[in-house]
Scaffold this motif. Structure first.
Motif, PDB file in Angstrom:
ATOM      1  N   PHE B  28      20.369  -8.534   0.081  1.00  0.00           N
ATOM      2  CA  PHE B  28      21.507  -9.326  -0.395  1.00  0.00           C
ATOM      3  C   PHE B  28      21.881  -8.905  -1.810  1.00  0.00           C
ATOM      4  N   MET B  29      20.880  -8.815  -2.677  1.00  0.00           N
ATOM      5  CA  MET B  29      21.133  -8.494  -4.079  1.00  0.00           C
ATOM      6  C   MET B  29      21.730  -7.105  -4.232  1.00  0.00           C
ATOM      7  N   GLU B  30      21.210  -6.170  -3.436  1.00  0.00           N
ATOM      8  CA  GLU B  30      21.684  -4.796  -3.589  1.00  0.00           C
ATOM      9  C   GLU B  30      23.080  -4.599  -3.021  1.00  0.00           C
ATOM     10  N   ALA B  31      23.548  -5.586  -2.241  1.00  0.00           N
ATOM     11  CA  ALA B  31      24.886  -5.482  -1.643  1.00  0.00           C
ATOM     12  C   ALA B  31      25.954  -6.166  -2.492  1.00  0.00           C
ATOM     13  N   LEU B  32      25.563  -6.888  -3.541  1.00  0.00           N
ATOM     14  CA  LEU B  32      26.550  -7.614  -4.337  1.00  0.00           C
ATOM     15  C   LEU B  32      27.457  -6.628  -5.078  1.00  0.00           C
ATOM     16  N   PRO B  33      28.777  -6.792  -4.912  1.00  0.00           N
ATOM     17  CA  PRO B  33      29.677  -5.827  -5.562  1.00  0.00           C
ATOM     18  C   PRO B  33      29.465  -5.718  -7.078  1.00  0.00           C
ATOM     19  N   HIS B  34      29.280  -6.865  -7.742  1.00  0.00           N
ATOM     20  CA  HIS B  34      29.154  -6.757  -9.195  1.00  0.00           C
ATOM     21  C   HIS B  34      27.798  -6.170  -9.601  1.00  0.00           C
ATOM     22  N   ALA B  35      26.774  -6.457  -8.822  1.00  0.00           N
ATOM     23  CA  ALA B  35      25.465  -5.852  -9.105  1.00  0.00           C
ATOM     24  C   ALA B  35      25.552  -4.330  -8.956  1.00  0.00           C
ATOM     25  N   LYS B  36      26.321  -3.887  -7.970  1.00  0.00           N
ATOM     26  CA  LYS B  36      26.526  -2.447  -7.788  1.00  0.00           C
ATOM     27  C   LYS B  36      27.303  -1.865  -8.963  1.00  0.00           C
ATOM     28  N   ALA B  37      28.351  -2.586  -9.387  1.00  0.00           N
ATOM     29  CA  ALA B  37      29.184  -2.100 -10.499  1.00  0.00           C
ATOM     30  C   ALA B  37      28.337  -1.926 -11.766  1.00  0.00           C
ATOM     31  N   LEU B  38      27.377  -2.832 -11.957  1.00  0.00           N
ATOM     32  CA  LEU B  38      26.512  -2.755 -13.140  1.00  0.00           C
ATOM     33  C   LEU B  38      25.385  -1.740 -12.949  1.00  0.00           C
ATOM     34  N   GLY B  39      25.108  -1.388 -11.706  1.00  0.00           N
ATOM     35  CA  GLY B  39      23.978  -0.500 -11.419  1.00  0.00           C
ATOM     36  C   GLY B  39      22.636  -1.218 -11.438  1.00  0.00           C
ATOM     37  N   LEU B  40      22.654  -2.533 -11.198  1.00  0.00           N
ATOM     38  CA  LEU B  40      21.412  -3.321 -11.218  1.00  0.00           C
ATOM     39  C   LEU B  40      20.422  -2.821 -10.161  1.00  0.00           C
ATOM     40  N   GLU B  41      19.163  -2.741 -10.541  1.00  0.00           N
ATOM     41  CA  GLU B  41      18.103  -2.350  -9.611  1.00  0.00           C
ATOM     42  C   GLU B  41      17.110  -3.491  -9.466  1.00  0.00           C
ATOM     43  N   VAL B  42      16.750  -3.776  -8.219  1.00  0.00           N
ATOM     44  CA  VAL B  42      15.713  -4.776  -7.962  1.00  0.00           C
ATOM     45  C   VAL B  42      14.368  -4.075  -8.144  1.00  0.00           C
ATOM     46  N   ARG B  43      13.606  -4.492  -9.146  1.00  0.00           N
ATOM     47  CA  ARG B  43      12.309  -3.842  -9.393  1.00  0.00           C
ATOM     48  C   ARG B  43      11.192  -4.509  -8.607  1.00  0.00           C
ATOM     49  N   SER B  44      11.214  -5.845  -8.603  1.00  0.00           N
ATOM     50  CA  SER B  44      10.218  -6.528  -7.779  1.00  0.00           C
ATOM     51  C   SER B  44      10.665  -7.952  -7.503  1.00  0.00           C
ATOM     52  N   LEU B  45      10.173  -8.463  -6.380  1.00  0.00           N
ATOM     53  CA  LEU B  45      10.466  -9.834  -5.986  1.00  0.00           C
ATOM     54  C   LEU B  45       9.161 -10.469  -5.528  1.00  0.00           C
ATOM     55  N   GLY B  46       8.970 -11.713  -5.911  1.00  0.00           N
ATOM     56  CA  GLY B  46       7.762 -12.408  -5.470  1.00  0.00           C
ATOM     57  C   GLY B  46       8.111 -13.849  -5.198  1.00  0.00           C
ATOM     58  N   GLU B  47       7.112 -14.706  -5.095  1.00  0.00           N
ATOM     59  CA  GLU B  47       7.386 -16.111  -4.795  1.00  0.00           C
ATOM     60  C   GLU B  47       7.931 -16.799  -6.042  1.00  0.00           C
ATOM     61  N   GLY B  48       9.214 -17.085  -6.039  1.00  0.00           N
ATOM     62  CA  GLY B  48       9.835 -17.718  -7.197  1.00  0.00           C
ATOM     63  C   GLY B  48       9.884 -16.825  -8.417  1.00  0.00           C
ATOM     64  N   ARG B  49       9.816 -15.519  -8.202  1.00  0.00           N
ATOM     65  CA  ARG B  49       9.832 -14.556  -9.320  1.00  0.00           C
ATOM     66  C   ARG B  49      10.700 -13.366  -8.964  1.00  0.00           C
ATOM     67  N   ALA B  50      11.284 -12.771  -9.994  1.00  0.00           N
ATOM     68  CA  ALA B  50      12.056 -11.548  -9.761  1.00  0.00           C
ATOM     69  C   ALA B  50      12.075 -10.711 -11.029  1.00  0.00           C
ATOM     70  N   GLU B  51      12.211  -9.407 -10.829  1.00  0.00           N
ATOM     71  CA  GLU B  51      12.350  -8.488 -11.962  1.00  0.00           C
ATOM     72  C   GLU B  51      13.437  -7.480 -11.616  1.00  0.00           C
ATOM     73  N   PHE B  52      14.479  -7.432 -12.466  1.00  0.00           N
ATOM     74  CA  PHE B  52      15.624  -6.528 -12.252  1.00  0.00           C
ATOM     75  C   PHE B  52      15.761  -5.610 -13.453  1.00  0.00           C
ATOM     76  N   LEU B  53      16.407  -4.481 -13.221  1.00  0.00           N
ATOM     77  CA  LEU B  53      16.667  -3.526 -14.305  1.00  0.00           C
ATOM     78  C   LEU B  53      18.162  -3.236 -14.410  1.00  0.00           C
ATOM     79  N   LEU B  54      18.660  -3.250 -15.647  1.00  0.00           N
ATOM     80  CA  LEU B  54      20.052  -2.881 -15.938  1.00  0.00           C
ATOM     81  C   LEU B  54      20.032  -1.550 -16.676  1.00  0.00           C
ATOM     82  N   PRO B  55      20.530  -0.469 -16.045  1.00  0.00           N
ATOM     83  CA  PRO B  55      20.541   0.812 -16.754  1.00  0.00           C
ATOM     84  C   PRO B  55      21.542   0.775 -17.911  1.00  0.00           C
ATOM     85  N   TYR B  56      21.250   1.516 -18.962  1.00  0.00           N
ATOM     86  CA  TYR B  56      22.200   1.590 -20.079  1.00  0.00           C
ATOM     87  C   TYR B  56      23.454   2.323 -19.613  1.00  0.00           C
TER      88      TYR B  56
END
Lengths: 176, 157
Positions: B28-56
């Motif tokens: 779901f996250m990787e399909a979001l148009p704005h997340a794609k526009a920003l180049g957001l990467e899902v680094r990890s997902l856990g129970e009630g936790r998440a880590e994303f990366l925004l490239p410069y």
């Protein structure tokens, strides 16, 4: 009190409009992220309205579809910072002391914190925002901003933020 | 790291396995148009936790004199990461929406460096998730920004 001298005559409207628009364009044009979102500004006298034309790239939830919360936050933050920058420049634009064409446009205020209330989901439509400076000091300023779409009375987000004003020549207390 | 297998589309059901939730959230996250526009990467997902990366990216700069990223780009990163943490919470049965988000900008992100956001749901009720997050660049000792927010939540009854 003073008698009107010829040089105190109001400037022709086109001259002053052109100078105001050039100053606004220089202010907004310096922010690449504003171009990334496609944010533009409409000006009536000193009143600014930020405009966010709809684009598919701004969608955060394709199921609804709804604008991304971060886009809304960025839009409101741009509206707030530009409003502050604009109020900072206004006197110099009016007096003609500031020439937007030259390179010495002052720095923009820095955001200290920003809080966004998401009131409704942002529809796939153009958005509008206005910011109001609630407190403006030499170092710190507080700004409120509100965004709406089709109905002015139904805002989809509101925000409040605190900003650090840039040091400017003539501030008195030095170098920073 | 990226999922190479194309998972079969599955209907969201009331009971989802942990792995399924994480897989669906990532998709779901990787399909979001704005997340794609920003180049957001899902680094990890856990129970009630998440880590994303925004490239410069030069497009996301707020002040061209310094090359520092605009707060809005960091807001998008933090909002997305917080939302993903809520969706991944084991008691959540649906999606989520941001109710409010406060961001403290502690320092300018270093130009040229990616920004990583880590979010965790620190408390959930039947209808609200309370989330906090921080954004870090290469100097992980000194966060760039911190966020706290309230998100809609639909707990399994």
């Amino acid at each position: 009190m003073s008698a009107k001298r010829p040089q105190d005559r109001p400037e022709p409207v086109q001259v002053i409009k052109q100078r105001r628009d050039a100053a606004l364009a220089a202010l907004v044009g310096r922010v690449p992220y504003a171009q990334f979102l496609g944010v533009r500004f409409d000006r009536r006298g000193d009143e600014l309205t930020a405009i966010l034309p709809f684009d598919d790239r701004l969608i955060g939830n394709p199921m609804l579809p709804a604008l991304h919360g971060g886009v809304i936050a960025g839009f409101l933050e741009i509206a707030a910072v530009v409003e502050l920058g604009w109020s900072m420049l206004w006197d110099e634009v009016e007096s003609g002391a500031l020439d937007p064409a030259d390179d010495r446009m002052p720095r923009l205020p820095k955001t200290i914190d920003f809080t966004i209330d998401y009131l409704r989901s942002g529809l796939p439509r153009d958005g509008y925002a206005r910011a109001r400076i609630t407190r403006s000091g030499r170092r710190y300023a507080s700004v409120q901003a509100e965004a709406w779409q089709d109905n002015r009375d139904r805002p989809f987000a509101q925000a409040t933020g605190h900003f650090l004003m840039p040091r400017r020549p003539g501030d008195g207390d030095g170098d920073g | 790291m990226p999922p190479n297998d194309t998972p079969e589309p599955s209907k969201p059901s009331r009971r989802r396995s942990r792995e399924e939730v994480i897989r669906m959230t990532r998709q779901f996250m990787e399909a979001l148009p704005h997340a794609k526009a920003l180049g957001l990467e899902v680094r990890s997902l856990g129970e009630g936790r998440a880590e994303f990366l925004l490239p410069y990216s030069a497009e996301l700069v707020g002040d061209p004199d310094t090359g520092v990223l605009h707060g809005g780009a960091v807001s998008s990163l933090l909002d997305s990461t917080c939302g993903a943490a809520v969706i991944c919470h084991p008691e959540n049965t649906g999606g989520t929406a941001t109710l409010d988000l406060r961001i403290d900008y502690m320092r300018a992100a270093t130009p040229g460096q990616a920004v990583i956001a880590r979010a965790e749901c620190y408390h959930v009720t039947r209808s609200v998730a309370f989330v906090r997050a921080e954004a870090l660049d290469d100097d992980t000792e000194r966060p760039v920004a911190a966020a706290t927010g309230a998100f809609t939540f639909a707990a399994a009854s």
